[in-house]
Design an enzyme around this catalytic site. Structure first.
Site, mmCIF file in Angstrom:
data_model
loop_
_atom_site.group_PDB
_atom_site.id
_atom_site.type_symbol
_atom_site.label_atom_id
_atom_site.label_comp_id
_atom_site.label_asym_id
_atom_site.label_seq_id
_atom_site.Cartn_x
_atom_site.Cartn_y
_atom_site.Cartn_z
ATOM 1 N N ASN A 41 12.387 88.053 59.193
ATOM 2 C CA ASN A 41 13.725 88.644 59.368
ATOM 3 C C ASN A 41 14.669 87.687 60.084
ATOM 4 O O ASN A 41 15.665 88.113 60.669
ATOM 5 C CB ASN A 41 13.637 89.939 60.176
ATOM 6 C CG ASN A 41 12.637 90.930 59.605
ATOM 7 O OD1 ASN A 41 11.572 91.132 60.160
ATOM 8 N ND2 ASN A 41 12.984 91.531 58.470
ATOM 9 N N HIS A 69 9.678 90.605 53.408
ATOM 10 C CA HIS A 69 11.040 90.075 53.216
ATOM 11 C C HIS A 69 11.053 88.609 52.799
ATOM 12 O O HIS A 69 12.104 87.963 52.837
ATOM 13 C CB HIS A 69 11.858 90.259 54.493
ATOM 14 C CG HIS A 69 12.223 91.695 54.763
ATOM 15 N ND1 HIS A 69 13.164 92.369 54.018
ATOM 16 C CD2 HIS A 69 11.748 92.584 55.664
ATOM 17 C CE1 HIS A 69 13.267 93.619 54.458
ATOM 18 N NE2 HIS A 69 12.410 93.785 55.451
HETATM 19 FE FE LIG Z 1 9.907 92.546 59.848
HETATM 20 FE FE LIG Z 2 8.063 93.394 57.065
#
Ligand SMILES: [Fe+2]
Ligand SMILES: [Fe+2]
Length: 260
Positions: A41, A69
């Protein structure tokens, strides 16, 4: 004893800043030998870029891991192939770019790290994390003195089950993805350090690192909104694992929380 620090999900600029400020000091003053960080992130809360990865590595992070992600930033699917100290989850399809593990070395001791994605409540094309971990452990046994497995998963049950499944075969099984540190750090009976989630590194006055108001509104009316990275109460959250180099077992594990 060797000290390994595993830093949980770095969220946005606040997360990057506290990690990049803290890492050199932790090396110097706390004698940390290995520093591994999940940075899924790191780019505005979603994914990572080559520039961000380089900056984290330059600050003294030895290896970067990722999670669901992993592909959120455009171009990263090309850049990841050039970065041999970054790995993507090992149980993604083999056709995905990027390394499936990293080996870091300090004081003549090698630690291999890889990530498996959980499959409960996760929307990724991931292979069975138990079978993947078994295969990776067999493959990495000869390439490293110790193995750290990151379990990037939503369900605590799946994370605990993987911890017990790998107990005695790897030095640590550490959870990420939920962004909230758990109070269950322990060494399992056969010597594997375990923690369900090491927590995020980023703003804690937030919902999982994002500004609170739009998240509440989204829950109430379901309308799409921008979730900006929050700014308040920035902390770095990590697991500090002590490794007995003679046995490659974990001698201890504790949650480390740093505030600005
Ligand atoms: Fe995360
Ligand atoms: Fe995650």
């Amino acid at each position: 004893m060797l000290k390994l620090l595993f830093i949980g999900d770095i969220v946005g600029r606040p997360g990057r800043e506290i990690v990049e400020e803290s890492v050199p000091r932790l090396r110097r003053e706390a004698g940390v030998d290995f520093i591994i960080a999940n940075a899924e992130n790191a780019a505005a809360g979603a994914g990572i870029t080559a520039a961000i990865a380089r900056s984290l590595l330059d600050s003294g992070v030895d290896a970067i891991t990722l999670g669901d992600h992993v592909w959120d930033q455009r171009g990263w699917e090309v850049d990841i192939a050039q970065m041999d100290r970054v790995c993507r989850p090992a149980n993604l399809p083999a056709s995905c770019p990027g390394w499936d593990h990293v080996v870091v070395q300090a004081r003549g001791f090698r630690v291999a790290v890889f990530t498996v994605l959980g499959r409960q409540f996760m929307n990724m094309k991931a292979e069975d994390p138990f079978a993947c971990a078994d295969r990776m452990v067999e493959r990495l046994r000869g390439q490293a003195d110790a193995i750290l497995v990151e379990v990037h998963a939503e369900a605590t049950s799946e994370k605990q089950a993987l911890g017990w499944h790998l107990d005695g075969r790897v030095t640590a099984v550490l959870g990420t993805h939920t962004h909230v540190p758990t109070a269950d750090a322990c060494v399992l009976p056969k010597g594997t350090a375990f923690m369900c989630d090491v927590g995020m590194s980023g703003p804690y006055a937030s919902v999982l690192g994002r500004e609170v108001a739009p998240v509440i509104s989204r829950f109430m009316d379901g309308m799409p909104r921008r979730f900006e990275v929050a700014t308040g109460d920035v902390r770095m959250s990590a697991a500090l694992v002590q490794i007995d180099p003679a046995m490659a077992r974990a001698a201890g594990i504790e949650l480390m929380t740093l505030r600005r």
